[in-house]
Scaffold this motif. Sequence first.
Motif, mmCIF file in Angstrom:
data_model
loop_
_atom_site.group_PDB
_atom_site.id
_atom_site.type_symbol
_atom_site.label_atom_id
_atom_site.label_comp_id
_atom_site.label_asym_id
_atom_site.label_seq_id
_atom_site.Cartn_x
_atom_site.Cartn_y
_atom_site.Cartn_z
ATOM 1 N N LEU A 58 -74.459 30.278 52.027
ATOM 2 C CA LEU A 58 -73.207 29.662 52.480
ATOM 3 C C LEU A 58 -72.102 29.720 51.432
ATOM 4 C CD1 LEU A 58 -74.563 26.448 54.271
ATOM 5 C CD2 LEU A 58 -73.926 28.646 55.283
ATOM 6 N N ALA A 59 -72.477 29.697 50.158
ATOM 7 C CA ALA A 59 -71.461 29.613 49.105
ATOM 8 C C ALA A 59 -72.049 30.073 47.781
ATOM 9 C CB ALA A 59 -70.956 28.175 48.985
ATOM 10 N N ILE A 60 -71.169 30.217 46.783
ATOM 11 C CA ILE A 60 -71.599 30.463 45.417
ATOM 12 C C ILE A 60 -70.991 29.381 44.528
ATOM 13 C CG2 ILE A 60 -71.794 32.956 45.768
ATOM 14 C CD1 ILE A 60 -69.165 33.259 44.201
ATOM 15 N N PHE A 61 -71.540 29.220 43.330
ATOM 16 C CA PHE A 61 -70.988 28.277 42.363
ATOM 17 C C PHE A 61 -70.317 29.088 41.276
ATOM 18 C CE2 PHE A 61 -71.127 25.166 38.881
ATOM 19 C CZ PHE A 61 -70.588 24.067 39.540
ATOM 20 N N GLU A 62 -68.990 28.872 41.110
ATOM 21 C CA GLU A 62 -68.215 29.713 40.209
ATOM 22 C C GLU A 62 -67.185 28.858 39.468
ATOM 23 O OE1 GLU A 62 -66.663 33.872 41.355
ATOM 24 O OE2 GLU A 62 -64.950 32.544 41.676
ATOM 25 N N ASN A 63 -67.248 28.879 38.140
ATOM 26 C CA ASN A 63 -66.297 28.127 37.315
ATOM 27 C C ASN A 63 -66.183 26.665 37.735
ATOM 28 O OD1 ASN A 63 -65.640 30.478 35.839
ATOM 29 N ND2 ASN A 63 -64.143 31.075 37.383
ATOM 30 N N GLY A 64 -67.331 26.051 37.994
ATOM 31 C CA GLY A 64 -67.349 24.630 38.319
ATOM 32 C C GLY A 64 -66.956 24.295 39.742
ATOM 33 N N ALA A 65 -66.835 25.292 40.592
ATOM 34 C CA ALA A 65 -66.415 25.051 41.975
ATOM 35 C C ALA A 65 -67.394 25.684 42.958
ATOM 36 C CB ALA A 65 -65.018 25.630 42.215
ATOM 37 N N VAL A 66 -67.493 25.078 44.131
ATOM 38 C CA VAL A 66 -68.204 25.703 45.245
ATOM 39 C C VAL A 66 -67.217 26.652 45.909
ATOM 40 C CG1 VAL A 66 -69.261 25.333 47.498
ATOM 41 C CG2 VAL A 66 -69.779 23.776 45.615
#
Length: 195
Positions: A58-66
């Motif tokens: 559904l998503a990735i985690f990137e630079n502290g954000a979903v």
Amino acid sequence: AVDAIAFTNIYPVPGELVLNKTVVRSTSSTESFTFRITADSDELRADMQKWVGKNPTLAIFENGAVVVRTGDIAITDGNGNWTLTLPEFPVGIYTVTEDAAGNYETTYQVNDGTATQTPAEIEILEDALVTVSVKNENPVGNLEIGKVIPDANTIMKADSFAFAITGPDTFTGSVSYTLNGAAMTGTVNAEHVLL
């Protein structure tokens, strides 16, 4: 005698976040969009990263954000729609922002609230549903084209003139004007032209 001590850990029941996307434009195309869900708390960011670990499709985690990417949305007859449910999302306060998307005016609406151009500030409560609706719409205006013919004797009264219009986001259009009677000056209005 030995006394028994019981410890009970109570974790908040996760909520649910629904992202809705609507695109309104004057031409058909296929486009993709990116949403970022951020939080101010380190603890909450850690919970977000754990959530992504459980929901990698559904998503990735990137630079502290979903980060949620829509994939290709088909925009047909001027409209495109997309929706995604993020189940069991951690309880907390978040900001939902869409990455800059073309020559669009973007508005955000939380549940049934008022749509604004400010990124959505939301609170996920226990076992509750929050819906964020993001709308992209092409700003449009009217284009006026004038044609002046100084010497009426050089043309026929029924002559036509065609104008091609090219603009941003591969916008193209055309208008034409036919002289009528003795009118040697004409104006053509092209509506819904992308700004």
